[in-house]
Design a protein around this motif. Structure first.
Motif, PDB file in Angstrom:
ATOM      1  N   TYR A  51     -18.238   7.112   2.736  1.00 14.27           N
ATOM      2  CA  TYR A  51     -18.476   5.558   2.598  1.00 14.27           C
ATOM      3  C   TYR A  51     -17.372   4.520   3.083  1.00 14.27           C
ATOM      4  O   TYR A  51     -17.514   3.580   2.894  1.00 14.27           O
ATOM      5  N   ARG A  52     -16.311   5.124   3.370  1.00 14.76           N
ATOM      6  CA  ARG A  52     -14.699   4.321   3.515  1.00 14.76           C
ATOM      7  C   ARG A  52     -14.222   5.187   4.676  1.00 14.76           C
ATOM      8  O   ARG A  52     -13.989   6.332   4.559  1.00 14.76           O
ATOM      9  N   ASN A  53     -13.289   4.094   5.531  1.00 12.19           N
ATOM     10  CA  ASN A  53     -12.490   4.507   6.376  1.00 12.19           C
ATOM     11  C   ASN A  53     -11.280   5.708   5.553  1.00 12.19           C
ATOM     12  O   ASN A  53     -10.863   5.014   4.619  1.00 12.19           O
ATOM     13  N   ALA A  54     -11.110   6.701   6.319  1.00 12.91           N
ATOM     14  CA  ALA A  54     -10.149   7.642   5.726  1.00 12.91           C
ATOM     15  C   ALA A  54      -9.025   6.974   5.432  1.00 12.91           C
ATOM     16  O   ALA A  54      -8.369   7.284   4.261  1.00 12.91           O
ATOM     17  N   ASP A  55      -8.418   6.264   6.430  1.00 10.52           N
ATOM     18  CA  ASP A  55      -6.902   5.579   6.225  1.00 10.52           C
ATOM     19  C   ASP A  55      -6.939   4.768   5.083  1.00 10.52           C
ATOM     20  O   ASP A  55      -6.247   4.533   4.274  1.00 10.52           O
ATOM     21  N   LEU A  56      -8.398   3.967   4.996  1.00 13.78           N
ATOM     22  CA  LEU A  56      -8.511   2.959   3.924  1.00 13.78           C
ATOM     23  C   LEU A  56      -8.452   3.717   2.437  1.00 13.78           C
ATOM     24  O   LEU A  56      -7.637   3.297   1.450  1.00 13.78           O
ATOM     25  N   GLN A  57      -9.058   4.874   2.616  1.00 11.84           N
ATOM     26  CA  GLN A  57      -9.141   5.712   1.202  1.00 11.84           C
ATOM     27  C   GLN A  57      -7.584   6.145   0.831  1.00 11.84           C
ATOM     28  O   GLN A  57      -7.432   6.111  -0.333  1.00 11.84           O
ATOM     29  N   ALA A  58      -6.923   6.629   1.807  1.00  9.81           N
ATOM     30  CA  ALA A  58      -5.625   6.743   1.360  1.00  9.81           C
ATOM     31  C   ALA A  58      -4.727   5.814   0.929  1.00  9.81           C
ATOM     32  O   ALA A  58      -4.061   5.937  -0.079  1.00  9.81           O
ATOM     33  N   ASP A  59      -4.908   4.578   1.449  1.00  9.38           N
ATOM     34  CA  ASP A  59      -4.275   3.388   0.986  1.00  9.38           C
ATOM     35  C   ASP A  59      -4.735   2.945  -0.555  1.00  9.38           C
ATOM     36  O   ASP A  59      -3.880   2.574  -1.303  1.00  9.38           O
ATOM     37  N   MET A  60      -5.997   3.086  -0.628  1.00  4.84           N
ATOM     38  CA  MET A  60      -6.590   2.912  -1.881  1.00  4.84           C
ATOM     39  C   MET A  60      -6.113   3.709  -2.945  1.00  4.84           C
ATOM     40  O   MET A  60      -5.872   3.477  -4.081  1.00  4.84           O
ATOM     41  N   ALA A  61      -6.010   4.952  -2.765  1.00  2.88           N
ATOM     42  CA  ALA A  61      -5.486   6.004  -3.717  1.00  2.88           C
ATOM     43  C   ALA A  61      -4.029   5.735  -3.886  1.00  2.88           C
ATOM     44  O   ALA A  61      -3.723   5.830  -5.229  1.00  2.88           O
ATOM     45  N   ARG A  62      -3.331   5.301  -2.745  1.00  2.00           N
ATOM     46  CA  ARG A  62      -1.742   5.170  -3.009  1.00  2.00           C
ATOM     47  C   ARG A  62      -1.770   4.108  -4.099  1.00  2.00           C
ATOM     48  O   ARG A  62      -0.945   3.848  -5.082  1.00  2.00           O
ATOM     49  N   THR A  63      -2.376   3.055  -3.822  1.00  2.00           N
ATOM     50  CA  THR A  63      -2.506   1.761  -4.578  1.00  2.00           C
ATOM     51  C   THR A  63      -2.607   1.951  -5.998  1.00  2.00           C
ATOM     52  O   THR A  63      -1.911   1.553  -7.036  1.00  2.00           O
ATOM     53  N   VAL A  64      -3.925   2.834  -6.228  1.00  2.00           N
ATOM     54  CA  VAL A  64      -4.250   3.057  -7.844  1.00  2.00           C
ATOM     55  C   VAL A  64      -3.321   3.785  -8.264  1.00  2.00           C
ATOM     56  O   VAL A  64      -2.880   3.561  -9.320  1.00  2.00           O
ATOM     57  N   ASP A  65      -2.695   4.676  -7.819  1.00  2.00           N
ATOM     58  CA  ASP A  65      -1.665   5.615  -8.017  1.00  2.00           C
ATOM     59  C   ASP A  65      -0.509   4.833  -8.499  1.00  2.00           C
ATOM     60  O   ASP A  65       0.168   5.120  -9.792  1.00  2.00           O
ATOM     61  N   HIS A  66      -0.060   3.946  -7.841  1.00  2.00           N
ATOM     62  CA  HIS A  66       1.202   3.097  -8.065  1.00  2.00           C
ATOM     63  C   HIS A  66       0.748   2.148  -9.689  1.00  2.00           C
ATOM     64  O   HIS A  66       1.473   1.864 -10.379  1.00  2.00           O
ATOM     65  N   ILE A  67      -0.450   1.716  -9.581  1.00  2.00           N
ATOM     66  CA  ILE A  67      -1.055   0.626 -10.724  1.00  2.00           C
ATOM     67  C   ILE A  67      -0.846   1.651 -11.932  1.00  2.00           C
ATOM     68  O   ILE A  67      -0.545   1.089 -13.000  1.00  2.00           O
ATOM     69  N   SER A  68      -1.368   2.877 -11.822  1.00  2.00           N
ATOM     70  CA  SER A  68      -1.454   3.748 -12.971  1.00  2.00           C
ATOM     71  C   SER A  68      -0.046   4.168 -13.639  1.00  2.00           C
ATOM     72  O   SER A  68       0.131   4.742 -14.576  1.00  2.00           O
ATOM     73  N   ALA A  69       1.016   4.109 -12.896  1.00  2.00           N
ATOM     74  CA  ALA A  69       2.371   4.533 -12.986  1.00  2.00           C
ATOM     75  C   ALA A  69       2.899   3.555 -14.172  1.00  2.00           C
ATOM     76  O   ALA A  69       3.256   2.062 -13.919  1.00  2.00           O
ATOM     77  N   LYS A  70       3.225   3.939 -15.307  1.00  2.00           N
ATOM     78  CA  LYS A  70       3.655   3.187 -16.419  1.00  2.00           C
ATOM     79  C   LYS A  70       5.002   3.701 -17.050  1.00  2.00           C
ATOM     80  O   LYS A  70       5.269   4.754 -17.299  1.00  2.00           O
ATOM     81  N   GLY A  71       5.969   2.606 -17.248  1.00  2.51           N
ATOM     82  CA  GLY A  71       7.286   2.873 -17.990  1.00  2.51           C
ATOM     83  C   GLY A  71       8.166   3.701 -17.059  1.00  2.51           C
ATOM     84  O   GLY A  71       8.882   4.934 -17.709  1.00  2.51           O
ATOM     85  N   GLY A  72       7.885   3.842 -15.754  1.00  2.00           N
ATOM     86  CA  GLY A  72       8.872   4.883 -15.106  1.00  2.00           C
ATOM     87  C   GLY A  72       8.298   5.981 -14.686  1.00  2.00           C
ATOM     88  O   GLY A  72       8.919   6.714 -14.042  1.00  2.00           O
ATOM     89  N   ALA A  73       7.134   6.455 -15.188  1.00  2.00           N
ATOM     90  CA  ALA A  73       6.697   7.646 -15.025  1.00  2.00           C
ATOM     91  C   ALA A  73       6.017   7.475 -13.626  1.00  2.00           C
ATOM     92  O   ALA A  73       5.684   6.658 -12.952  1.00  2.00           O
ATOM     93  N   THR A  74       5.575   8.819 -13.034  1.00  2.00           N
ATOM     94  CA  THR A  74       4.499   8.825 -11.925  1.00  2.00           C
ATOM     95  C   THR A  74       3.021   8.413 -12.243  1.00  2.00           C
ATOM     96  O   THR A  74       2.538   8.198 -13.276  1.00  2.00           O
ATOM     97  N   GLY A  75       2.261   8.311 -11.265  1.00  2.00           N
ATOM     98  CA  GLY A  75       1.039   7.856 -11.191  1.00  2.00           C
ATOM     99  C   GLY A  75       0.055   8.907 -11.763  1.00  2.00           C
ATOM    100  O   GLY A  75       0.785  10.263 -11.973  1.00  2.00           O
ATOM    101  N   ARG A  76      -1.140   8.479 -12.036  1.00  2.00           N
ATOM    102  CA  ARG A  76      -1.944   9.687 -12.842  1.00  2.00           C
ATOM    103  C   ARG A  76      -3.161   9.828 -11.943  1.00  2.00           C
ATOM    104  O   ARG A  76      -3.958  10.343 -12.552  1.00  2.00           O
ATOM    105  N   PHE A  77      -3.345   9.320 -10.580  1.00  2.00           N
ATOM    106  CA  PHE A  77      -4.492   9.403 -10.121  1.00  2.00           C
ATOM    107  C   PHE A  77      -4.682  10.731  -9.376  1.00  2.00           C
ATOM    108  O   PHE A  77      -3.755  11.407  -8.934  1.00  2.00           O
ATOM    109  N   ILE A  78      -5.999  11.240  -9.315  1.00  2.00           N
ATOM    110  CA  ILE A  78      -6.420  12.358  -9.011  1.00  2.00           C
ATOM    111  C   ILE A  78      -7.401  12.185  -7.566  1.00  2.00           C
ATOM    112  O   ILE A  78      -8.445  11.392  -7.828  1.00  2.00           O
ATOM    113  N   PHE A  79      -7.079  12.838  -6.305  1.00  2.00           N
ATOM    114  CA  PHE A  79      -7.976  12.274  -5.132  1.00  2.00           C
ATOM    115  C   PHE A  79      -9.117  13.151  -5.200  1.00  2.00           C
ATOM    116  O   PHE A  79      -8.844  14.357  -4.447  1.00  2.00           O
TER     117      PHE A  79
END
Length: 267
Positions: free
Chosen positions: A84-112
């Motif tokens: 459904y989405r360009n693969a490079d766009l998927q990677a960028d979306m995943a990276r962005t969601v990963d950063h949004i989920s990082a709270k208080g200095g912890a790493t992100g919590r996203f699973i691709f």
């Protein structure tokens, strides 16, 4: 291959059909508060059960909201559709969601979590080429290569090595992709088939020159009873997923399986 001392985790799929978004949000927050390890949705555009034209919400925009609304729980799609989405766009979306989920200095919590796609109505209604099961798997192979390559050059980089979860059990293509790319392998196979599939995975891992000792084996609880889920555990499954439909979410089932998880981890 499987690390049998890996803790058991429970993932709950909050199915985004026949509900409002506030009902979805409240369910995810309840799951986090109760101690569920992972919240999943799915990547479809129409309901998979009930009224085929009923209320339904899109996966990735929802995952961005979950990233901001939650604090601890890991999350992702079970699973993203590569088509459904360009693969490079998927990677960028995943990276962005990963950063949004990082709270208080912890790493992100996203699973691709990702797969090749199968629900023909999604393709036809949204104008994607359905192709064949084989062509969609070939596209997934190329998509995964591009996703991983894009993660290497994005600025900023993901906060961690984003775990890749691949769904499916086909022995010639899917399991080879699992051996090449996955941190988590998800399927619906029965306990005895888990063992045979793991043997196939070992063979592919040798060809791919990859150590699978850290691979997490995942399977669906569904309507299975405790005895069969115990058998899945004995076969090496360590991530168990449970699907919930709303708006009357079956939180009693979640409580049952959280207790089962805790008992396994305490043994």
């Amino acid at each position: 291959m499987v690390l049998l001392d890996t803790p058991v985790r429970l993932g709950v799929q909050v199915r985004p059909q026949h509900v409002t978004y506030p009902q979805i949000r409240d369910a995810v927050l309840w799951l986090e508060d109760f101690g569920v390890d992972i919240a999943f949705n799915w990547d479809h555009f129409y309901p998979l059960s009930g009224d085929p034209d009923g209320a339904h919400f899109e996966s990735w925009t929802m995952l961005g909201a979950w990233a901001e609304q939650t604090e601890r729980i890991e999350f992702g799609a079970l699973v993203n559709c590569n088509s459904y989405r360009n693969a490079d766009l998927q990677a960028d979306m995943a990276r962005t969601v990963d950063h949004i989920s990082a709270k208080g200095g912890a790493t992100g919590r996203f699973i691709f979590g990702t797969g090749s796609g199968w629900f023909e109505k999604d393709y036809l209604e949204y104008g994607y080429e359905f192709g064949t099961a084989g062509s969609r798997l070939d596209d997934l192979a190329e998509g995964l290569r591009r996703v991983e390559a894009r993660w290497q050059v994005l600025n900023p980089a993901p906060t961690r090595k984003i775990p890749v979860m691949i769904g499916g059990a086909g022995e010639q293509k899917t399991l080879r992709l699992v051996a090449r790319h996955a941190d988590i392998w998800h399927s619906f196979v029965k306990p005895d088939a888990v063992t045979s599939k793991l043997e196939i995975l070992e063979q592919w891992a040798e060809k791919e020159e990859r150590d699978l000792s850290n691979l997490t084996v995942s399977n669906e609880i569904g309507a299975r009873g405790v005895a069969e889920v115990d058998a899945l555990y004995d076969a090496g499954v360590r991530l168990f997923t449970l699907g919930l439909d709303g708006p009357d979410w079956n939180f009693d089932a979640v409580k049952q399986w959280v207790a089962w998880r805790d008992a396994k981890n305490a043994a």
